[in-house]
Design a protein around this motif. Structure first.
Motif, PDB file in Angstrom:
ATOM      1  N   ILE A  89      35.233  31.002   2.000  1.00 48.35           N
ATOM      2  CA  ILE A  89      34.005  30.270   1.745  1.00 48.35           C
ATOM      3  C   ILE A  89      33.793  29.246   2.859  1.00 48.35           C
ATOM      4  O   ILE A  89      34.719  28.515   3.231  1.00 48.35           O
ATOM      5  CB  ILE A  89      34.048  29.545   0.384  1.00 48.35           C
ATOM      6  N   THR A  90      32.572  29.189   3.387  1.00 53.57           N
ATOM      7  CA  THR A  90      32.179  28.163   4.353  1.00 53.57           C
ATOM      8  C   THR A  90      31.075  27.331   3.729  1.00 53.57           C
ATOM      9  O   THR A  90      30.045  27.871   3.320  1.00 53.57           O
ATOM     10  CB  THR A  90      31.687  28.779   5.665  1.00 53.57           C
ATOM     11  N   GLU A 104      27.532  14.761   9.422  1.00 52.60           N
ATOM     12  CA  GLU A 104      27.605  16.215   9.282  1.00 52.60           C
ATOM     13  C   GLU A 104      29.006  16.623   8.819  1.00 52.60           C
ATOM     14  O   GLU A 104      30.004  16.139   9.354  1.00 52.60           O
ATOM     15  CB  GLU A 104      27.283  16.892  10.617  1.00 52.60           C
ATOM     16  N   GLN A 105      29.057  17.503   7.833  1.00 54.32           N
ATOM     17  CA  GLN A 105      30.343  17.932   7.288  1.00 54.32           C
ATOM     18  C   GLN A 105      30.350  19.449   7.148  1.00 54.32           C
ATOM     19  O   GLN A 105      29.340  20.059   6.786  1.00 54.32           O
ATOM     20  CB  GLN A 105      30.614  17.275   5.932  1.00 54.32           C
ATOM     21  N   LYS A 106      31.510  20.018   7.413  1.00 54.17           N
ATOM     22  CA  LYS A 106      31.676  21.466   7.333  1.00 54.17           C
ATOM     23  C   LYS A 106      33.090  21.769   6.884  1.00 54.17           C
ATOM     24  O   LYS A 106      34.049  21.253   7.444  1.00 54.17           O
ATOM     25  CB  LYS A 106      31.401  22.119   8.686  1.00 54.17           C
ATOM     26  N   GLY A 107      33.210  22.591   5.858  1.00 52.49           N
ATOM     27  CA  GLY A 107      34.519  22.951   5.309  1.00 52.49           C
ATOM     28  C   GLY A 107      34.712  24.453   5.268  1.00 52.49           C
ATOM     29  O   GLY A 107      33.775  25.205   5.000  1.00 52.49           O
ATOM     30  N   LEU A 108      35.923  24.877   5.533  1.00 50.55           N
ATOM     31  CA  LEU A 108      36.309  26.294   5.465  1.00 50.55           C
ATOM     32  C   LEU A 108      37.410  26.412   4.416  1.00 50.55           C
ATOM     33  O   LEU A 108      38.445  25.748   4.520  1.00 50.55           O
ATOM     34  CB  LEU A 108      36.793  26.790   6.824  1.00 50.55           C
ATOM     35  N   PHE A 109      37.175  27.262   3.403  1.00 50.14           N
ATOM     36  CA  PHE A 109      38.075  27.347   2.262  1.00 50.14           C
ATOM     37  C   PHE A 109      38.505  28.796   2.042  1.00 50.14           C
ATOM     38  O   PHE A 109      37.768  29.730   2.350  1.00 50.14           O
ATOM     39  CB  PHE A 109      37.388  26.835   0.986  1.00 50.14           C
ATOM     40  N   ASP A 186      40.039  24.224   6.804  1.00 52.73           N
ATOM     41  CA  ASP A 186      39.562  23.334   7.870  1.00 52.73           C
ATOM     42  C   ASP A 186      38.427  22.490   7.303  1.00 52.73           C
ATOM     43  O   ASP A 186      37.643  22.959   6.478  1.00 52.73           O
ATOM     44  CB  ASP A 186      39.085  24.131   9.088  1.00 52.73           C
ATOM     45  N   TRP A 187      38.360  21.216   7.781  1.00 52.85           N
ATOM     46  CA  TRP A 187      37.293  20.313   7.355  1.00 52.85           C
ATOM     47  C   TRP A 187      36.916  19.436   8.535  1.00 52.85           C
ATOM     48  O   TRP A 187      37.755  18.733   9.097  1.00 52.85           O
ATOM     49  CB  TRP A 187      37.732  19.453   6.173  1.00 52.85           C
ATOM     50  N   GLN A 188      35.647  19.447   8.885  1.00 53.17           N
ATOM     51  CA  GLN A 188      35.137  18.669  10.010  1.00 53.17           C
ATOM     52  C   GLN A 188      34.090  17.697   9.508  1.00 53.17           C
ATOM     53  O   GLN A 188      33.201  18.065   8.748  1.00 53.17           O
ATOM     54  CB  GLN A 188      34.525  19.593  11.072  1.00 53.17           C
ATOM     55  N   THR A 189      34.207  16.438   9.948  1.00 56.47           N
ATOM     56  CA  THR A 189      33.262  15.391   9.561  1.00 56.47           C
ATOM     57  C   THR A 189      32.755  14.699  10.815  1.00 56.47           C
ATOM     58  O   THR A 189      33.333  13.723  11.278  1.00 56.47           O
ATOM     59  CB  THR A 189      33.939  14.355   8.642  1.00 56.47           C
ATOM     60  N   GLN A 196      33.867   9.702   5.544  1.00 51.92           N
ATOM     61  CA  GLN A 196      34.765  10.167   4.494  1.00 51.92           C
ATOM     62  C   GLN A 196      34.340  11.550   4.008  1.00 51.92           C
ATOM     63  O   GLN A 196      33.182  11.949   4.130  1.00 51.92           O
ATOM     64  CB  GLN A 196      34.763   9.179   3.326  1.00 51.92           C
ATOM     65  N   VAL A 197      35.303  12.266   3.444  1.00 52.67           N
ATOM     66  CA  VAL A 197      35.046  13.608   2.933  1.00 52.67           C
ATOM     67  C   VAL A 197      34.122  13.517   1.719  1.00 52.67           C
ATOM     68  O   VAL A 197      34.346  12.716   0.811  1.00 52.67           O
ATOM     69  CB  VAL A 197      36.369  14.294   2.566  1.00 52.67           C
TER      70      VAL A 197
END
Length: 259
Positions: A89-90, A104-109, A186-189, A196-197
């Protein structure tokens, strides 16, 4: 008659030829300029990140990847099948100009889920279960013929005295969809990682992961598998009683969570 003073012009010429030197420039002025500039930038950054969140947040975009069926498990109950699915999941949200796009936030799960399906026996009605009692005249003739062979007498006697049972199963259905585990790969902020997340990113990823797990199980024919397993299990169960059992179905139900 007075004579003019000739020394005055000479003094003036000497003054124009050798002007007085300017006072030296103070170096601390350049240092103070840089210091004021740095303080201004720090104040601007603090003002940007301390601003209250805007009322309309940028929408979270979530992209699912193709799920992979890792296990199909038959269960010895009317919850007759369990699909285990792994999926990627992105989930991301675009940044806003008010915070210089640092929010801007982006997470890869990586999500691991399970779908349980089967037959709900509470949906059985009396019309769906028919019991046909044996015919006494036909049974007597069968017993008379079987009496000539002692080895078959007991078997025929048992079958002749047992009723015939016809069962029609209700459609199969999805009982539950679980997320056994969701791993943050992965988590990018933002560019500098100062924000913060946002927990909404994870919540959105969990919701989309459940949908992807269910969709992948539906494409794996989970409803028909659940129906076939229920039919087989009921026939085996009643076969232990010696009765003649016929199990039919109404077909597979909709592959969706019950409302």
């Amino acid at each position: 008659m007075n004579r003019p003073d000739n020394k005055a012009p000479a003094d003036n010429a000497r003054d124009h030829k050798y002007p007085a030197p300017n006072p030296p420039t103070k170096k601390p002025i350049a240092f103070m300029s840089w210091l004021i500039l740095l303080i201004g930038l720090a104040a601007l950054a603090f003002a940007i990140y301390s601003m209250p969140p805007v009322s309309e947040e940028a929408p979270i975009e979530t992209i699912t990847r193709e799920g992979v069926v890792t296990q199909i498990q038959q269960l010895n109950r009317l919850q007759t099948v369990a699909f285990s699915v792994d999926t990627v999941i992105t989930s991301e949200r675009q940044g806003s100009w008010m915070k210089l796009w640092q929010d801007e936030q982006k997470g890869l799960f990586i999500a691991r889920g399970r779908v349980d399906a089967g037959i709900d026996l509470s949906a059985l009605t009396p019309e769906m279960v028919q019991v046909i009692q044996p015919d006494s005249a036909t049974d007597s003739e069968a017993l008379r013929k079987a009496a000539q062979n002692d080895t078959q007498a007991t078997t025929v006697n048992t079958a002749a005295t047992m009723p015939q049972i016809n069962i029609t199963l209700p459609p199969s259905e999805i009982f539950s969809v679980y997320l056994d585990d969701i791993e943050i790969y992965d988590w990018q902020t933002g560019a500098f990682g100062l924000m913060q997340v946002d927990p909404k990113i994870l919540a959105q990823a969990q919701t989309m992961a459940k949908k992807e797990v269910l969709e992948r199980a539906c494409r794996g024919d989970v409803m028909n598998i659940a129906l076939q397993n229920a039919q087989t299990q009921l026939q085996q169960l009643f076969a232990m009683t010696g009765a003649v059992v016929t199990v039919t179905t109404q077909g597979a139900g909709a592959c969706q969570l019950p409302s």
